[in-house]
Design a protein around this motif. Sequence first.
Motif, short mmCIF file in Angstrom:
data_model
loop_
_atom_site.label_atom_id
_atom_site.label_comp_id
_atom_site.label_asym_id
_atom_site.label_seq_id
_atom_site.Cartn_x
_atom_site.Cartn_y
_atom_site.Cartn_z
N CYS A 186 43.30 41.65 5.20
CA CYS A 186 43.96 40.67 4.30
C CYS A 186 43.29 39.32 4.54
O CYS A 186 43.55 38.63 5.53
CB CYS A 186 45.45 40.61 4.60
N GLU B 137 42.67 35.66 3.51
CA GLU B 137 43.29 34.60 2.68
C GLU B 137 42.25 33.67 2.10
O GLU B 137 42.49 33.00 1.12
CB GLU B 137 44.30 33.78 3.51
N GLY C 23 46.21 38.30 9.68
CA GLY C 23 45.86 37.28 10.68
C GLY C 23 47.06 36.48 11.16
O GLY C 23 48.20 36.73 10.75
N PRO C 24 46.80 35.49 11.99
CA PRO C 24 47.85 34.68 12.62
C PRO C 24 48.34 33.56 11.72
O PRO C 24 47.79 33.38 10.61
CB PRO C 24 47.13 34.10 13.84
N LEU D 299 45.67 38.88 -1.54
CA LEU D 299 47.12 39.02 -1.85
C LEU D 299 47.53 37.86 -2.77
O LEU D 299 48.53 37.18 -2.54
CB LEU D 299 47.94 38.99 -0.55
N GLY D 300 46.69 37.61 -3.79
CA GLY D 300 47.08 36.60 -4.77
C GLY D 300 46.60 35.20 -4.41
O GLY D 300 45.99 34.99 -3.35
N ARG E 125 48.19 32.40 -3.73
CA ARG E 125 48.90 31.52 -2.80
C ARG E 125 48.67 31.98 -1.34
O ARG E 125 48.40 33.17 -1.10
CB ARG E 125 50.41 31.56 -3.11
N LEU F 15 50.11 33.10 1.85
CA LEU F 15 51.39 33.64 2.33
C LEU F 15 51.51 33.43 3.83
O LEU F 15 50.51 33.45 4.55
CB LEU F 15 51.46 35.14 2.03
N1 SAH Z 1 45.66 29.67 7.03
C1 SAH Z 1 47.01 29.52 6.56
C2 SAH Z 1 47.89 30.71 6.81
C3 SAH Z 1 47.25 32.00 7.11
S1 SAH Z 1 48.31 33.19 6.61
C4 SAH Z 1 47.71 28.41 7.30
O1 SAH Z 1 47.18 27.94 8.28
O2 SAH Z 1 48.86 28.16 6.88
C5 SAH Z 1 48.26 34.41 7.81
C6 SAH Z 1 47.56 35.68 7.34
O3 SAH Z 1 48.22 36.22 6.19
C7 SAH Z 1 46.14 35.48 6.89
O4 SAH Z 1 45.26 35.45 8.01
C8 SAH Z 1 45.93 36.69 6.02
O5 SAH Z 1 45.68 37.82 6.85
C9 SAH Z 1 47.26 36.83 5.33
N2 SAH Z 1 47.27 36.16 4.02
C10 SAH Z 1 48.01 35.10 3.67
N3 SAH Z 1 47.80 34.78 2.38
C11 SAH Z 1 46.90 35.67 1.90
C12 SAH Z 1 46.27 35.87 0.63
N4 SAH Z 1 46.56 35.09 -0.42
N5 SAH Z 1 45.37 36.88 0.52
C13 SAH Z 1 45.09 37.68 1.58
N6 SAH Z 1 45.65 37.55 2.80
C14 SAH Z 1 46.55 36.55 2.95
#
Ligand code: SAH
Length: 259
Positions: free
Chosen positions: A168, A170, A194-195, A218-219, A221, A223
């Motif tokens: 996944c 982001e 991820g974290p 996953l879109g 936004r 998450l």
């Molecule tokens: N970097 C962002 C949050 C990471 S979200 C921050 O610092 O707020 C944590 C994990 O959720 C990501 O590493 C990824 O594995 C997954 N994730 C969150 N949003 C995603 C998306 N739109 N597409 C794919 N994976 C996502």
Amino acid sequence: MADPIKTRLYVDSPLAEGQSVGLDHERAHFLRHVLRLDRGDPVAVFNGRDGEWRAVIDGFGKGWCSLTVAEQRRRQDVTPDLWLLFAPLKKGRIDFVAEKATEMGVSRLWPVFTRRTDPNRVNIDRLRANAVEAAEQCERLSVPEMGEAVPLDRALADWPADRKLYLCAEAGSARPIAEVLRDAPPGPAALLVGPEGGFDQSELDELAKLPFVVPVGLGPRILRADTAVVAALACWQSLTGDWTAGGSDRRPPFRAPIP
Ligand code: SAH
């Protein structure tokens, strides 16, 4: 349809007719003083191998309870071979991940340390306790196995070649998860989330080079990690997992009201 038994317990003993099963003080206390059960009351027991059996409470003692296994209620089923690799999160959120991933049928829960993972240790016993409770509640016949909490690169070192790992991602240009899974070959799979701080770009670049890794989006936004776990598992189960097999076989089929 067997009579509904409200209390389901995961036990680590063989299950066969007439088998005696001993429960520890915590469970004995729960049955006796929380659920107010007594001798002769039935409970359902499962061990992840022999299906679900009706068992009858023989008696309570100081800090123990013993059951006698009666008859089998459900044959052992097989849940899809789906691992969840996830970066440990803070207490409440990691409990949530263990509970939701169990309800959603993962076969293994595997905490892995990534470069930006905040907690540097994981309470595996606590994870397992959350998973057992969730398995009992959602009527699973198994409890996910717990992978040892290791650095991500150690988990990937001798990765089974036949198991796809859906990363996944982001950031970057990952294809939408539904598109990837629609063309996915059946077989063992894993999801990696991820974290809270997300993956390092260098981590994503290294991961994308591994032949068994398939980045998925996953879109649009970003998450939260625990949201991403539920979202990714829902996609996997509904597109290639056991949500394609229709609802629970233990509930009467939904009947639309007759007009
Ligand atoms: N970097 C962002 C949050 C990471 S979200 C921050 O610092 O707020 C944590 C994990 O959720 C990501 O590493 C990824 O594995 C997954 N994730 C969150 N949003 C995603 C998306 N739109 N597409 C794919 N994976 C996502």
